[in-house]
Write a protein that holds these residues in place. Sequence first.
Motif, PDB file in Angstrom:
ATOM      1  N   TYR A  52       0.832  -1.198   0.000  1.00  9.28           N
ATOM      2  CA  TYR A  52       0.000   0.000   0.000  1.00  9.28           C
ATOM      3  C   TYR A  52       0.873   1.257   0.000  1.00  9.28           C
ATOM      4  CZ  TYR A  52      -3.333   3.517   1.547  1.00  9.28           C
ATOM      5  OH  TYR A  52      -4.091   4.663   1.653  1.00  9.28           O
ATOM      6  N   PHE A  53       1.977   1.217   0.748  1.00 11.93           N
ATOM      7  CA  PHE A  53       2.861   2.375   0.790  1.00 11.93           C
ATOM      8  C   PHE A  53       3.729   2.461  -0.454  1.00 11.93           C
ATOM      9  CE2 PHE A  53       1.846   2.476   5.300  1.00 11.93           C
ATOM     10  CZ  PHE A  53       1.699   3.845   5.481  1.00 11.93           C
ATOM     11  N   VAL A  54       3.986   1.322  -1.089  1.00  7.01           N
ATOM     12  CA  VAL A  54       4.742   1.358  -2.344  1.00  7.01           C
ATOM     13  C   VAL A  54       3.954   2.116  -3.409  1.00  7.01           C
ATOM     14  CG1 VAL A  54       5.651  -0.031  -4.235  1.00  7.01           C
ATOM     15  CG2 VAL A  54       6.040  -0.740  -1.868  1.00  7.01           C
ATOM     16  N   ILE A 127       6.720   7.313  13.863  1.00 11.20           N
ATOM     17  CA  ILE A 127       7.397   7.399  12.570  1.00 11.20           C
ATOM     18  C   ILE A 127       7.041   8.701  11.865  1.00 11.20           C
ATOM     19  CG2 ILE A 127       7.438   6.397  10.242  1.00 11.20           C
ATOM     20  CD1 ILE A 127       7.252   3.657  11.558  1.00 11.20           C
ATOM     21  N   ARG A 128       5.768   9.109  11.934  1.00 11.68           N
ATOM     22  CA  ARG A 128       5.362  10.362  11.304  1.00 11.68           C
ATOM     23  C   ARG A 128       6.103  11.549  11.909  1.00 11.68           C
ATOM     24  NH1 ARG A 128       0.564  10.327   8.298  1.00 11.68           N
ATOM     25  NH2 ARG A 128      -0.452   8.299   8.209  1.00 11.68           N
ATOM     26  N   ALA A 259       4.802   9.479   2.455  1.00  8.73           N
ATOM     27  CA  ALA A 259       6.145   8.912   2.554  1.00  8.73           C
ATOM     28  C   ALA A 259       6.139   7.457   2.097  1.00  8.73           C
ATOM     29  CB  ALA A 259       6.655   9.011   3.993  1.00  8.73           C
ATOM     30  N   GLY A 260       7.167   7.064   1.374  1.00  9.62           N
ATOM     31  CA  GLY A 260       7.271   5.701   0.856  1.00  9.62           C
ATOM     32  C   GLY A 260       7.761   4.722   1.906  1.00  9.62           C
ATOM     33  N   ALA A 262      10.556   3.007   1.976  1.00 11.05           N
ATOM     34  CA  ALA A 262      11.964   3.172   2.348  1.00 11.05           C
ATOM     35  C   ALA A 262      12.132   4.267   3.404  1.00 11.05           C
ATOM     36  CB  ALA A 262      12.797   3.502   1.104  1.00 11.05           C
ATOM     37  N   ASP A 263      11.439   5.412   3.236  1.00 18.49           N
ATOM     38  CA  ASP A 263      11.533   6.497   4.208  1.00 18.49           C
ATOM     39  C   ASP A 263      10.987   6.073   5.567  1.00 18.49           C
ATOM     40  OD1 ASP A 263      12.690   8.116   2.369  1.00 18.49           O
ATOM     41  OD2 ASP A 263      10.891   9.283   1.912  1.00 18.49           O
ATOM     42  N   ARG A 264       9.863   5.370   5.567  1.00 16.85           N
ATOM     43  CA  ARG A 264       9.266   4.931   6.824  1.00 16.85           C
ATOM     44  C   ARG A 264      10.146   3.874   7.502  1.00 16.85           C
ATOM     45  NH1 ARG A 264       4.079   6.545   7.374  1.00 16.85           N
ATOM     46  NH2 ARG A 264       3.573   4.859   8.804  1.00 16.85           N
ATOM     47  N   ASN A 265      10.738   3.008   6.717  1.00 18.64           N
ATOM     48  CA  ASN A 265      11.625   1.988   7.276  1.00 18.64           C
ATOM     49  C   ASN A 265      12.862   2.647   7.894  1.00 18.64           C
ATOM     50  OD1 ASN A 265      12.401  -0.876   7.606  1.00 18.64           O
ATOM     51  ND2 ASN A 265      14.032  -0.333   6.186  1.00 18.64           N
ATOM     52  N   TYR A 266      13.395   3.676   7.229  1.00 16.43           N
ATOM     53  CA  TYR A 266      14.542   4.407   7.773  1.00 16.43           C
ATOM     54  C   TYR A 266      14.156   5.118   9.077  1.00 16.43           C
ATOM     55  CZ  TYR A 266      18.059   8.082   8.241  1.00 16.43           C
ATOM     56  OH  TYR A 266      19.025   8.931   8.723  1.00 16.43           O
ATOM     57  N   ALA A 267      12.974   5.724   9.093  1.00 14.66           N
ATOM     58  CA  ALA A 267      12.520   6.427  10.297  1.00 14.66           C
ATOM     59  C   ALA A 267      12.333   5.452  11.452  1.00 14.66           C
ATOM     60  CB  ALA A 267      11.214   7.167  10.007  1.00 14.66           C
ATOM     61  N   LEU A 268      11.834   4.257  11.168  1.00 13.38           N
ATOM     62  CA  LEU A 268      11.669   3.246  12.224  1.00 13.38           C
ATOM     63  C   LEU A 268      13.024   2.879  12.815  1.00 13.38           C
ATOM     64  CD1 LEU A 268       9.901   1.275  13.810  1.00 13.38           C
ATOM     65  CD2 LEU A 268      10.126  -0.336  11.920  1.00 13.38           C
TER      66      LEU A 268
END
Length: 369
Positions: A52-54, A127-128, A259-260, A262-268
């Motif tokens: 869904y985020f992709v 994350i947001r 945010a995609g 990759a960005d959310r995974n980096y933020a996590l």
Amino acid sequence: MKKITDFFWFCSGAHITTLKNHPTEHNKYVGIGATIFFTALFACLSGGYAMYFVFSGSTAAGFFAIFFGLIWGLAIFNMDRYIVASIKKTGSTNHQVLQALPRILLAIMIGIVISRPLELKIFDKEIRQKLKTSYLNGQRSKIDTLNKAFTNKYNLELAKSLDLKTEKDSLEKDINRSRYILNQEVFGDKTNQTSGVTGYGTYAKQKEAVVTQKQQRLEQVRSELSQIEKIINTRKEIEGLNSTKLFNEKQLDSLSNIAGFADRNYALGQLSFNPDGTRDVDTYLAISFISFLFILLECLPVFVKLMSDRGPYDVALQHTEEVAVYKSEKEKEHLFSVTDNVHDTRNQEESEKGKILVKRKVKKDLEES
């Protein structure tokens, strides 16, 4: 309940015909099948959420999320089912552990892959906020970089503008001070810079000429400053410096929403660190425990199969497989025997034909002679 039981038996990868004859094993394989099913269900949700985020922002994001989630869930279900069904209880404990070790490693990898998208959803608010901070710092760094590059590129123009501003400020202060002295001279105030004679006399005219001269220079400086500032602003517009500004709260909310992955995974990953770079132990443990939970859930069917004793179903399944192997070998032997007989018959027929041909040739040769 019978349909549910049959479904979980199917999920466990058991041989249902054999399993039905051993009631004491029914509940064990219902539990194994249920574990495999719910693992696949979590994988379906995880894969759908990631997809869904992709495709976030696209009108087809929901469709792709559902489609990929189902495909991913079915793939994990089939893999787990195969892993559990392929572990046999016929060998020793060490043999079973060695047999299951590659499957456990594979289950750990699957658990890690499944857990990540669900962790993104669990820590969505944090994350947001981390994304907002990251985007704001990135924009601030971009502006600083643009300013530094602009300063290096137009160093002469900026230096000239600064000199003109300094001169303008100095002239304005000097003119104000000179006008004050001129008023004192006109009104006859006696100071160390005025004559004390009232009226518009010689001294007053001299001081007025000085003010006029300074005023003319000020106008010239203002004109030059206006021209150089116009040039600098034009260059800033061309370089994109005027259009690049810090994000406001509304813009940050919009960016964090789209945010995609990759960005959310980096933020996590960044949630586990404090602003000073040290490890945030509480957050790190919370994220790690969620990963461990899904890894344990993925490995649970394998562990249950390993920990369970060898039951009557395992003995019956081994016997069924041995009978099937025996029948297969007998069929192969029979097939080979029939093939050999056919070959012998063909060889005999070819031999007889050869003898007849030889006799005919000899007879023909005798007649000709």
